[in-house]
Scaffold this active site. Structure first.
Site, PDB file in Angstrom:
ATOM      1  N   GLY A   1       0.779  -1.225   0.000  1.00  0.00           N
ATOM      2  CA  GLY A   1       0.000   0.000   0.000  1.00  0.00           C
ATOM      3  C   GLY A   1       0.812   1.276   0.000  1.00  0.00           C
ATOM      4  O   GLY A   1       0.245   2.368   0.162  1.00  0.00           O
TER       5      GLY A   1
ATOM      6  N   CYS B   1     -19.290   5.794 -23.898  1.00  0.00           N
ATOM      7  CA  CYS B   1     -20.609   6.418 -23.731  1.00  0.00           C
ATOM      8  C   CYS B   1     -20.971   6.488 -22.249  1.00  0.00           C
ATOM      9  O   CYS B   1     -21.926   5.840 -21.784  1.00  0.00           O
ATOM     10  CB  CYS B   1     -21.662   5.644 -24.515  1.00  0.00           C
TER      11      CYS B   1
END
Length: 436
Positions: free
Chosen positions: A251, A366
């Site tokens: 992380g 789209c």
């Protein structure tokens, strides 16, 4: 990281990646195009290896496959004697196509299917990061029914220490309300480990935690390690159970844009030092055995090595509101804005003017949320210009889809003026071949 290692501009004002002009890469491979600088990846592998050797030699570096999985990256990290995390049957199938040592593969995941478990076991992958009771019961059934796996399956229990890293909500993985891990505070983890330890057909090895992704502050690592070491001490004192391995996850943050810290080699060392010092302190104070420390860099190894190239298409300007510049990629090859509202840095690859403007770079899908860089401060663009988006080596190809039936672009590895495809780009025929 020094950005000059990733890109430079030559005397003619053109971006150079891995010793190759961006325009030449586009001519050869078209756009959109994922590029990955091999030397940058290798530099990061060396960095983490050197840090662990200095700070905590009794350690294992395990590459987090989910950041970017392909045969080429496995071959690179294996040269540094790294271990590797896998989280799916697909990642297992990929690593089995390389010469990677399967004894160094760790199988993660909160919902491993029986098919995936059998694939792992039948290919000598025996290190299981166990996430919940249902998974444990499945593994118990397997060793009870199949004698050849008795005493071979190594159990590393994923605990949830309840520490929240200061990062995006969707990439926090160690808060109490999480789909990952067994809660430490409630006593569930203790009961779980007692059950594992009593099963003589399984090998209880150690503990795992992972507090999130894209973390820049160190206190959360320290606190999670402290709480885990307190738990390890309790297991020894109350039950005489020794923990021989502690996997502290990964992380570690990387630079995407001006809002992020540009971490130095010393900064990454401090992350590891915080974890290592907390372990050493607890070992000394409580007379524990020193556990093997595992860390799982993924994004921090490959993210900044990646640059994606696009070609500018149409422009739409809404007076006094916003200017949209469309690129030939989109959320199908980089869904991170749509998922996390992630911020990026975009650069025009050919300096033609010093005049800049604020535009929003969008994709061709789209969806209104199909954005790549919102409010980019970039040199003025026109149709046909090439745009480079930085820090795309992690969670781009691995998260890509065929939304709107767009083919996923190729991945090209760059090194000292040479390029080679390590993942072929899809064609329309590839998209159609599974239709019946």
């Amino acid at each position: 990281m020094d950005k000059n290692l990733i890109y430079t501009f030559d005397k003619d004002g053109e971006m150079v990646l891995g010793g190759i002009k961006a325009s030449n890469l586009v001519k050869q491979y078209s756009t959109p195009l994922y590029t990955l600088n091999e030397q940058v990846v290798r530099n990061r592998c060396e960095l983490f290896k050197n840090i662990l050797n200095e700070v905590y030699p009794n350690s294992i570096i395990s590459y987090a496959s989910k950041a970017f999985c392909c045969k080429a990256i496995y071959n690179i990290v294996s040269e540094y004697n790294f271990a590797c995390d896998v989280v799916s049957g697909g990642e297992i199938a990929t690593i089995l196509q390389t010469n990677f040592n399967t004894t160094k593969v760790y199988f993660h995941g909160n919902n491993k299917t029986l098919q995936e478990i059998n694939l792992a076991l039948n290919n000598n992958i025996f290190n299981f990061i166990v996430d919940n009771l249902d998974e444990l019961e499945t593994l118990e059934e397997i060793v009870n029914e199949n004698k050849k796996f008795e005493n071979k399956i190594n159990i590393i229990v994923r605990i949830n220490p309840g520490v929240e890293a200061h990062t995006h909500e969707y990439v926090k993985t160690s808060k109490t309300d999480s789909k990952f891990g067994i809660n430490l505070e409630s006593g569930e983890a203790e009961e779980f480990i007692l059950r594992v330890n009593k099963n003589k057909k399984l090998n209880f090895v150690g503990l795992h935690f992972h507090i999130g992704s894209q973390i820049f502050e160190k206190e959360s690592f320290r606190l999670a390690t402290e709480k885990t070491m307190q738990f390890i001490t309790k297991l020894k004192k109350d039950h005489n159970i020794q923990v021989s391995l502690l996997n502290a996850g990964g992380g570690f943050g990387v630079w995407y844009n001006e809002d992020d810290a540009n971490l130095t080699d010393e900064d990454y060392k401090k992350f590891i030092e915080v974890i290592a010092n907390e372990i050493k302190k607890s070992v000394k104070e409580n007379n524990l055995i020193e556990p093997t420390l595992v860390v799982e860099p993924g994004r921090s190894l490959v993210a900044e090595a990646g640059v994606t190239l696009y070609t500018v298409g149409n422009t739409k300007e809404i007076k006094d509101i916003r200017k949209y510049v469309s690129l030939d990629g989109g959320m199908y090859e980089n869904p991170r804005f749509a998922l996390y509202q992630s911020k990026y840095t975009a650069l025009k690859t050919q300096h033609t003017t010093n005049e800049k403007e604020i535009v929003t770079l969008v994709g061709k899908c789209c969806e209104s949320g199909d954005q790549i860089v919102r409010d980019a401060n970039i040199e003025k663009l026109k149709k046909g210009d090439i745009v480079a988006v930085l820090t795309t080596g992690a969670y781009h190809y691995s998260m890509a889809s065929n939304y709107n039936r767009n083919p996923v672009p190729p991945v090209v590895l760059l090194n000292n003026g040479e390029s080679k495809i390590i993942i072929k780009g899809q064609t329309y025929n590839d998209l159609l071949k599974f239709d019946v």
